[in-house]
Design a protein around this motif. Structure first.
Motif, PDB file in Angstrom:
ATOM      1  N   SER A  89       0.816  -1.218   0.000  1.00 17.31           N
ATOM      2  CA  SER A  89       0.000   0.000   0.000  1.00 17.31           C
ATOM      3  C   SER A  89       0.846   1.262   0.000  1.00 17.31           C
ATOM      4  CB  SER A  89      -0.917  -0.005   1.223  1.00 17.31           C
ATOM      5  OG  SER A  89      -0.138   0.042   2.406  1.00 17.31           O
ATOM      6  N   GLY A  90       2.159   1.127   0.201  1.00 13.63           N
ATOM      7  CA  GLY A  90       3.037   2.284   0.206  1.00 13.63           C
ATOM      8  C   GLY A  90       2.968   3.113   1.460  1.00 13.63           C
ATOM      9  N   THR A  91       2.413   2.560   2.534  1.00 18.79           N
ATOM     10  CA  THR A  91       2.249   3.344   3.754  1.00 18.79           C
ATOM     11  C   THR A  91       3.306   3.071   4.820  1.00 18.79           C
ATOM     12  OG1 THR A  91       0.761   1.666   4.649  1.00 18.79           O
ATOM     13  CG2 THR A  91      -0.244   3.500   3.452  1.00 18.79           C
ATOM     14  N   GLU A  92       4.052   2.003   4.694  1.00 17.84           N
ATOM     15  CA  GLU A  92       4.999   1.677   5.756  1.00 17.84           C
ATOM     16  C   GLU A  92       6.277   1.060   5.201  1.00 17.84           C
ATOM     17  OE1 GLU A  92       3.032  -1.431   4.390  1.00 17.84           O
ATOM     18  OE2 GLU A  92       1.775  -0.356   5.752  1.00 17.84           O
ATOM     19  N   CYS A  93       7.135   1.923   4.677  1.00 20.67           N
ATOM     20  CA  CYS A  93       8.340   1.356   4.090  1.00 20.67           C
ATOM     21  C   CYS A  93       9.515   2.309   4.196  1.00 20.67           C
ATOM     22  CB  CYS A  93       8.091   1.022   2.625  1.00 20.67           C
ATOM     23  SG  CYS A  93       9.432   0.042   1.934  1.00 20.67           S
ATOM     24  N   VAL A  94      10.671   1.727   4.308  1.00 17.75           N
ATOM     25  CA  VAL A  94      11.920   2.464   4.188  1.00 17.75           C
ATOM     26  C   VAL A  94      12.626   1.953   2.944  1.00 17.75           C
ATOM     27  CG1 VAL A  94      12.172   2.899   6.654  1.00 17.75           C
ATOM     28  CG2 VAL A  94      13.212   0.868   5.664  1.00 17.75           C
ATOM     29  N   GLU A  95      13.519   2.760   2.429  1.00 20.69           N
ATOM     30  CA  GLU A  95      14.348   2.362   1.307  1.00 20.69           C
ATOM     31  C   GLU A  95      15.791   2.355   1.772  1.00 20.69           C
ATOM     32  OE1 GLU A  95      12.265   3.997  -2.658  1.00 20.69           O
ATOM     33  OE2 GLU A  95      13.039   5.567  -1.326  1.00 20.69           O
ATOM     34  N   CYS A  96      16.581   1.497   1.159  1.00 18.59           N
ATOM     35  CA  CYS A  96      17.997   1.400   1.484  1.00 18.59           C
ATOM     36  C   CYS A  96      18.808   1.499   0.201  1.00 18.59           C
ATOM     37  CB  CYS A  96      18.304   0.072   2.160  1.00 18.59           C
ATOM     38  SG  CYS A  96      17.441  -0.164   3.708  1.00 18.59           S
ATOM     39  N   ALA A  97      20.052   1.892   0.351  1.00 19.98           N
ATOM     40  CA  ALA A  97      20.991   1.924  -0.763  1.00 19.98           C
ATOM     41  C   ALA A  97      22.354   1.529  -0.220  1.00 19.98           C
ATOM     42  CB  ALA A  97      21.044   3.303  -1.398  1.00 19.98           C
ATOM     43  N   HIS A  98      23.048   0.674  -0.935  1.00 15.83           N
ATOM     44  CA  HIS A  98      24.417   0.314  -0.560  1.00 15.83           C
ATOM     45  C   HIS A  98      25.369   1.328  -1.177  1.00 15.83           C
ATOM     46  CE1 HIS A  98      23.240  -3.477   1.197  1.00 15.83           C
ATOM     47  NE2 HIS A  98      22.526  -3.740   0.126  1.00 15.83           N
ATOM     48  N   VAL A  99      26.290   1.820  -0.366  1.00 13.46           N
ATOM     49  CA  VAL A  99      27.305   2.768  -0.827  1.00 13.46           C
ATOM     50  C   VAL A  99      28.660   2.295  -0.312  1.00 13.46           C
ATOM     51  CG1 VAL A  99      25.767   4.767  -1.053  1.00 13.46           C
ATOM     52  CG2 VAL A  99      26.817   4.270   1.149  1.00 13.46           C
ATOM     53  N   SER A 100      29.725   2.911  -0.800  1.00 12.24           N
ATOM     54  CA  SER A 100      31.067   2.449  -0.444  1.00 12.24           C
ATOM     55  C   SER A 100      31.343   2.505   1.059  1.00 12.24           C
ATOM     56  CB  SER A 100      32.119   3.258  -1.189  1.00 12.24           C
ATOM     57  OG  SER A 100      32.028   4.623  -0.823  1.00 12.24           O
ATOM     58  N   GLY A 128      29.023   2.106   3.469  1.00 10.29           N
ATOM     59  CA  GLY A 128      28.016   1.404   4.269  1.00 10.29           C
ATOM     60  C   GLY A 128      26.671   1.347   3.587  1.00 10.29           C
ATOM     61  N   ALA A 129      25.663   1.838   4.282  1.00 11.56           N
ATOM     62  CA  ALA A 129      24.303   1.816   3.746  1.00 11.56           C
ATOM     63  C   ALA A 129      23.614   3.128   4.070  1.00 11.56           C
ATOM     64  CB  ALA A 129      23.518   0.659   4.349  1.00 11.56           C
ATOM     65  N   LEU A 130      22.679   3.496   3.207  1.00 11.66           N
ATOM     66  CA  LEU A 130      21.844   4.665   3.425  1.00 11.66           C
ATOM     67  C   LEU A 130      20.421   4.186   3.642  1.00 11.66           C
ATOM     68  CD1 LEU A 130      23.180   6.905   0.505  1.00 11.66           C
ATOM     69  CD2 LEU A 130      23.913   6.903   2.905  1.00 11.66           C
ATOM     70  N   ILE A 131      19.692   4.871   4.511  1.00 11.96           N
ATOM     71  CA  ILE A 131      18.306   4.505   4.820  1.00 11.96           C
ATOM     72  C   ILE A 131      17.474   5.780   4.802  1.00 11.96           C
ATOM     73  CG2 ILE A 131      16.761   3.457   6.529  1.00 11.96           C
ATOM     74  CD1 ILE A 131      19.292   2.048   7.678  1.00 11.96           C
ATOM     75  N   ARG A 132      16.296   5.701   4.168  1.00 11.88           N
ATOM     76  CA  ARG A 132      15.391   6.853   4.133  1.00 11.88           C
ATOM     77  C   ARG A 132      13.944   6.379   4.124  1.00 11.88           C
ATOM     78  NH1 ARG A 132      15.986   9.004  -2.115  1.00 11.88           N
ATOM     79  NH2 ARG A 132      14.890   7.243  -3.089  1.00 11.88           N
ATOM     80  N   ASP A 133      13.049   7.300   4.420  1.00 10.29           N
ATOM     81  CA  ASP A 133      11.614   7.043   4.369  1.00 10.29           C
ATOM     82  C   ASP A 133      11.190   7.076   2.908  1.00 10.29           C
ATOM     83  OD1 ASP A 133       8.812   7.182   4.411  1.00 10.29           O
ATOM     84  OD2 ASP A 133       8.770   8.503   6.150  1.00 10.29           O
ATOM     85  N   SER A 134      10.580   6.011   2.419  1.00 12.54           N
ATOM     86  CA  SER A 134      10.195   5.945   1.011  1.00 12.54           C
ATOM     87  C   SER A 134       9.127   6.973   0.647  1.00 12.54           C
ATOM     88  CB  SER A 134       9.707   4.543   0.657  1.00 12.54           C
ATOM     89  OG  SER A 134       8.542   4.233   1.380  1.00 12.54           O
ATOM     90  N   LYS A 135       8.363   7.436   1.628  1.00 14.99           N
ATOM     91  CA  LYS A 135       7.318   8.418   1.360  1.00 14.99           C
ATOM     92  C   LYS A 135       7.867   9.842   1.318  1.00 14.99           C
ATOM     93  CE  LYS A 135       4.941   7.094   4.926  1.00 14.99           C
ATOM     94  NZ  LYS A 135       5.972   6.209   5.432  1.00 14.99           N
ATOM     95  N   VAL A 141      24.722   4.492   7.646  1.00 14.54           N
ATOM     96  CA  VAL A 141      25.036   3.446   8.619  1.00 14.54           C
ATOM     97  C   VAL A 141      26.312   2.716   8.203  1.00 14.54           C
ATOM     98  CG1 VAL A 141      24.131   1.382   9.755  1.00 14.54           C
ATOM     99  CG2 VAL A 141      22.561   3.162   9.006  1.00 14.54           C
ATOM    100  N   HIS A 142      27.181   2.454   9.173  1.00 21.67           N
ATOM    101  CA  HIS A 142      28.415   1.701   8.938  1.00 21.67           C
ATOM    102  C   HIS A 142      28.062   0.308   8.415  1.00 21.67           C
ATOM    103  CE1 HIS A 142      32.099  -0.480   9.943  1.00 21.67           C
ATOM    104  NE2 HIS A 142      32.698   0.703   9.831  1.00 21.67           N
ATOM    105  N   PRO A 143      28.845  -0.265   7.510  1.00 21.43           N
ATOM    106  CA  PRO A 143      28.499  -1.565   6.922  1.00 21.43           C
ATOM    107  C   PRO A 143      28.268  -2.684   7.943  1.00 21.43           C
ATOM    108  CG  PRO A 143      30.552  -0.733   5.968  1.00 21.43           C
ATOM    109  CD  PRO A 143      30.101   0.252   6.997  1.00 21.43           C
ATOM    110  N   GLN A 144      29.103  -2.752   8.963  1.00 20.75           N
ATOM    111  CA  GLN A 144      28.935  -3.825   9.962  1.00 20.75           C
ATOM    112  C   GLN A 144      27.659  -3.638  10.771  1.00 20.75           C
ATOM    113  OE1 GLN A 144      32.733  -3.253  11.802  1.00 20.75           O
ATOM    114  NE2 GLN A 144      33.606  -5.050  10.786  1.00 20.75           N
ATOM    115  N   ALA A 145      27.318  -2.403  11.094  1.00 20.67           N
ATOM    116  CA  ALA A 145      26.084  -2.147  11.848  1.00 20.67           C
ATOM    117  C   ALA A 145      24.866  -2.507  11.006  1.00 20.67           C
ATOM    118  CB  ALA A 145      26.019  -0.678  12.275  1.00 20.67           C
ATOM    119  N   PHE A 146      24.897  -2.168   9.714  1.00 26.94           N
ATOM    120  CA  PHE A 146      23.767  -2.500   8.844  1.00 26.94           C
ATOM    121  C   PHE A 146      23.633  -4.014   8.691  1.00 26.94           C
ATOM    122  CE2 PHE A 146      21.659  -2.932   4.671  1.00 26.94           C
ATOM    123  CZ  PHE A 146      20.505  -2.241   4.960  1.00 26.94           C
TER     124      PHE A 146
END
Length: 67
Positions: A18-29, A31-38, A47-52
């Motif tokens: 439904s697109g109401t409850e999601c985050v998006e992630c992206a792998h980068v050199s 670690g990882a990036l996290i954001r609200d998809s909405k 986020v550091h790679p090991q923590a992710f």
């Protein structure tokens, strides 16, 4: 100097359709990036790679930290 490529964002295959409850992630050199998809222009958490990796493993296996 080479241009920095745009992150390739992805959603979990378990995210709600439904697109109401999601985050998006992206792998980068670094670690990882996290954001609200909405709110793709909103804040991004880096986020550091090991923590992710530990976070994903915990979610995957249902592990919980003691309270």
């Amino acid at each position: 100097m080479a241009a920095i490529p745009e992150p390739r964002w992805f959603k979990s295959s378990y995210s709600g359709g439904s697109g109401t409850e999601c985050v998006e992630c992206a792998h980068v050199s670094h670690g990882a990036l996290i954001r609200d998809s909405k709110c793709s222009n909103g804040p991004i958490l880096s986020v550091h790679p090991q923590a992710f990796r530990r976070f994903v493993d915990s979610v995957r296996h249902g592990l919980r930290q003691p309270s």
